[in-house]
Design a protein around this motif. Sequence first.
Motif, PDB file in Angstrom:
ATOM      1  N   TYR A 366       0.828  -1.203   0.000  1.00  0.00           N
ATOM      2  CA  TYR A 366       0.000   0.000   0.000  1.00  0.00           C
ATOM      3  C   TYR A 366       0.866   1.257   0.000  1.00  0.00           C
ATOM      4  N   SER A 367       1.951   1.224   0.747  1.00  0.00           N
ATOM      5  CA  SER A 367       2.878   2.356   0.739  1.00  0.00           C
ATOM      6  C   SER A 367       3.495   2.546  -0.644  1.00  0.00           C
ATOM      7  N   ASP A 368       3.816   1.422  -1.303  1.00  0.00           N
ATOM      8  CA  ASP A 368       4.336   1.502  -2.678  1.00  0.00           C
ATOM      9  C   ASP A 368       3.299   2.127  -3.601  1.00  0.00           C
ATOM     10  N   TYR A 369       2.050   1.766  -3.426  1.00  0.00           N
ATOM     11  CA  TYR A 369       0.977   2.334  -4.247  1.00  0.00           C
ATOM     12  C   TYR A 369       0.895   3.842  -4.070  1.00  0.00           C
ATOM     13  N   GLN A 370       0.956   4.295  -2.828  1.00  0.00           N
ATOM     14  CA  GLN A 370       0.920   5.733  -2.573  1.00  0.00           C
ATOM     15  C   GLN A 370       2.097   6.444  -3.247  1.00  0.00           C
ATOM     16  N   GLN A 371       3.274   5.820  -3.188  1.00  0.00           N
ATOM     17  CA  GLN A 371       4.450   6.430  -3.800  1.00  0.00           C
ATOM     18  C   GLN A 371       4.310   6.498  -5.310  1.00  0.00           C
ATOM     19  N   VAL A 372       3.745   5.458  -5.912  1.00  0.00           N
ATOM     20  CA  VAL A 372       3.547   5.450  -7.365  1.00  0.00           C
ATOM     21  C   VAL A 372       2.587   6.566  -7.775  1.00  0.00           C
ATOM     22  N   VAL A 373       1.542   6.779  -6.998  1.00  0.00           N
ATOM     23  CA  VAL A 373       0.595   7.865  -7.292  1.00  0.00           C
ATOM     24  C   VAL A 373       1.296   9.213  -7.260  1.00  0.00           C
ATOM     25  N   LEU A 374       2.082   9.441  -6.219  1.00  0.00           N
ATOM     26  CA  LEU A 374       2.804  10.710  -6.125  1.00  0.00           C
ATOM     27  C   LEU A 374       3.794  10.873  -7.269  1.00  0.00           C
ATOM     28  N   ASN A 375       4.485   9.792  -7.607  1.00  0.00           N
ATOM     29  CA  ASN A 375       5.447   9.857  -8.713  1.00  0.00           C
ATOM     30  C   ASN A 375       4.741  10.168 -10.035  1.00  0.00           C
ATOM     31  N   ALA A 376       3.574   9.575 -10.243  1.00  0.00           N
ATOM     32  CA  ALA A 376       2.843   9.801 -11.491  1.00  0.00           C
ATOM     33  C   ALA A 376       2.396  11.254 -11.603  1.00  0.00           C
ATOM     34  N   ILE A 377       1.882  11.800 -10.519  1.00  0.00           N
ATOM     35  CA  ILE A 377       1.453  13.198 -10.542  1.00  0.00           C
ATOM     36  C   ILE A 377       2.655  14.117 -10.751  1.00  0.00           C
ATOM     37  N   SER A 378       3.740  13.844 -10.053  1.00  0.00           N
ATOM     38  CA  SER A 378       4.942  14.674 -10.204  1.00  0.00           C
ATOM     39  C   SER A 378       5.510  14.566 -11.616  1.00  0.00           C
ATOM     40  N   GLU A 379       5.515  13.359 -12.167  1.00  0.00           N
ATOM     41  CA  GLU A 379       6.031  13.171 -13.531  1.00  0.00           C
ATOM     42  C   GLU A 379       5.189  13.933 -14.538  1.00  0.00           C
ATOM     43  N   SER A 380       3.876  13.929 -14.356  1.00  0.00           N
ATOM     44  CA  SER A 380       3.002  14.659 -15.265  1.00  0.00           C
ATOM     45  C   SER A 380       3.247  16.157 -15.185  1.00  0.00           C
ATOM     46  N   GLU A 381       3.361  16.665 -13.975  1.00  0.00           N
ATOM     47  CA  GLU A 381       3.630  18.095 -13.810  1.00  0.00           C
ATOM     48  C   GLU A 381       4.984  18.465 -14.393  1.00  0.00           C
ATOM     49  N   LEU A 382       5.979  17.611 -14.172  1.00  0.00           N
ATOM     50  CA  LEU A 382       7.318  17.891 -14.684  1.00  0.00           C
ATOM     51  C   LEU A 382       7.335  17.859 -16.209  1.00  0.00           C
ATOM     52  N   ALA A 383       6.565  16.955 -16.817  1.00  0.00           N
ATOM     53  CA  ALA A 383       6.495  16.890 -18.278  1.00  0.00           C
ATOM     54  C   ALA A 383       5.916  18.185 -18.846  1.00  0.00           C
ATOM     55  N   LEU A 384       4.922  18.751 -18.163  1.00  0.00           N
ATOM     56  CA  LEU A 384       4.350  20.015 -18.617  1.00  0.00           C
ATOM     57  C   LEU A 384       5.345  21.157 -18.468  1.00  0.00           C
ATOM     58  N   GLN A 385       6.071  21.178 -17.356  1.00  0.00           N
ATOM     59  CA  GLN A 385       7.069  22.231 -17.154  1.00  0.00           C
ATOM     60  C   GLN A 385       8.185  22.131 -18.195  1.00  0.00           C
ATOM     61  N   LEU A 386       8.580  20.908 -18.537  1.00  0.00           N
ATOM     62  CA  LEU A 386       9.594  20.726 -19.577  1.00  0.00           C
ATOM     63  C   LEU A 386       9.083  21.264 -20.906  1.00  0.00           C
ATOM     64  N   LEU A 387       7.815  21.017 -21.218  1.00  0.00           N
ATOM     65  CA  LEU A 387       7.247  21.508 -22.465  1.00  0.00           C
ATOM     66  C   LEU A 387       7.217  23.029 -22.494  1.00  0.00           C
ATOM     67  N   VAL A 388       6.849  23.647 -21.379  1.00  0.00           N
ATOM     68  CA  VAL A 388       6.854  25.113 -21.304  1.00  0.00           C
ATOM     69  C   VAL A 388       8.267  25.646 -21.530  1.00  0.00           C
ATOM     70  N   LYS A 389       9.235  25.028 -20.895  1.00  0.00           N
ATOM     71  CA  LYS A 389      10.627  25.471 -21.042  1.00  0.00           C
ATOM     72  C   LYS A 389      11.094  25.358 -22.488  1.00  0.00           C
ATOM     73  N   GLU A 390      10.809  24.219 -23.121  1.00  0.00           N
ATOM     74  CA  GLU A 390      11.266  24.010 -24.496  1.00  0.00           C
ATOM     75  C   GLU A 390      10.568  24.966 -25.461  1.00  0.00           C
ATOM     76  N   ASN A 391       9.292  25.238 -25.233  1.00  0.00           N
ATOM     77  CA  ASN A 391       8.587  26.188 -26.096  1.00  0.00           C
ATOM     78  C   ASN A 391       9.199  27.579 -25.998  1.00  0.00           C
ATOM     79  N   GLU A 392       9.497  28.008 -24.783  1.00  0.00           N
ATOM     80  CA  GLU A 392      10.103  29.328 -24.607  1.00  0.00           C
ATOM     81  C   GLU A 392      11.493  29.372 -25.230  1.00  0.00           C
ATOM     82  N   GLN A 393      12.278  28.325 -25.020  1.00  0.00           N
ATOM     83  CA  GLN A 393      13.619  28.308 -25.595  1.00  0.00           C
ATOM     84  C   GLN A 393      13.569  28.266 -27.119  1.00  0.00           C
ATOM     85  N   GLN A 394      12.566  27.587 -27.677  1.00  0.00           N
ATOM     86  CA  GLN A 394      12.440  27.552 -29.133  1.00  0.00           C
ATOM     87  C   GLN A 394      12.149  28.941 -29.687  1.00  0.00           C
ATOM     88  N   GLN A 395      11.300  29.677 -29.007  1.00  0.00           N
ATOM     89  CA  GLN A 395      11.007  31.034 -29.457  1.00  0.00           C
ATOM     90  C   GLN A 395      12.266  31.903 -29.441  1.00  0.00           C
TER      91      GLN A 395
END
Length: 468
Positions: A366-395
């Motif tokens: 169950y603790s592993d499950y909780q960690q996977v949930v947090l990792n998934a949310i963090s990974e999704s947020e980080l993927a969006l931040q990476l996209l924002v960064k790359e878009n700005e750098q491309q401009q």
Amino acid sequence: MVKLATLSVKTKLTGTAMLLTTLLSGCASTIDQSQHQQELQRLINEAQIAPQLAGQDEVNWWQKLHSSQLNQLVNDALANNHNLHSSQLQLQSALARLGSQKAQFLPQGGTEINASRNDIVDNNSRQLSANLALDWQLDLFGRISALVDAANASAMSRAEQLRLLQIEVVSSVVKGFVSYQGNKQKQQIVELQVEALQQSIEVLQARVDEGIANELDLNRTRAQLSQQQALLPEIAYAQYSDLTALAVLTGRLSSALVLQDEQKVFDLPFNLTLAQPANAIALRPDISQALFDFSEANSLSVSASKALLPEVSLSAFAGVLSLGSYGLADTQGQWEVAPQIKWSLLSYPALLAQRDAQQYLSEAAYSDYQQVVLNAISESELALQLLVKENEQQQYAQQRYKYANNAFLQAEAMYQEGQIPYLELLNARQDILIAQENSVDSTISTLLAKVNAYQAFNGRWSYALANL
């Protein structure tokens, strides 16, 4: 997060108290998955992840690049990838184990036929017997049910593992294809730069021979040429690396894979849109797999608790016995029905230890499950931040190339009019070369960031793949 329900039973309880406590507290061998899904949805909604991306459905998102080569590579990878094939076989094995476990609800046993002949001091005897024996373990306390639930959760976990691998394979194919086409574009640009520098060297050499220019200008231009030429082997190796990776993903040798140039993938619009951003995270296979692993551990914990209770079984025996011949003309029938109760009271210390060990594993899952949930949310947020960064750098990279190109054109005109020395024109050329390479790299990185975001928000489109 919802706290893990207490499944443990105090080890000091014995006798009737132990039996009553187990019957009252260990009835359910499966977790309430809908409750965890609702909790996950609430958590994602509170986090407000990617609501601005709501729009077009992301199923088959790679087809937005309008590349028949890429579509074929994805299809080949899904059909021929050896890791996917192994994972599919492991899933079939898990389903077979589930069927084997379900069969434990049924009576077990078989038939037996024996024939014997004895010769003792000229006294011959023959005997033939045919028997049917059955043993039926009654699941009065739910131990077998808990084991079936555990096997079912294990099979579902394997299914989610297969889906997770499909996501990795598809995303890797798209990234490899984009990288290959990007390196092709970089190669073409560098080759054009090398050709332009070679033409400049020819002009400079003639002017040096005529005494109009000096060796300094010529040597600086040759240095730039060598710098650009040194990039070509590195780009060629990168292309080969991309081609090899794609070949392995599609289950073939690199020599059997030939790709055509498709620079249009960098010019076509490729926007990141999600039909249901919250579900794209909530349905991720890594989250589902962790939940099924927790369910399996919980069911095994319940089964270990049920092992403390008596085992009730029903044995039955029916057969015929023929004495004096191998035929069945003169036979004697016999049968027996015997209910049995088996309670391993002397094994209680070991059974209690096994139960406690499995309950700890359930809590860990169950603790592993909780960690996977947090990792998934963090990974999704980080993927969006990476996209924002790359878009700005491309401009900024595109603006840099625009200004560097304008400066080079101005420097070239001024050099032709004799207003600046050749070294300033050479510096302007160097600036535009660097700016152009940076712009291409930024364009490639931006496209890869979008692919990475689709890989992170994979819940819905991966289900579509699994249902093909």
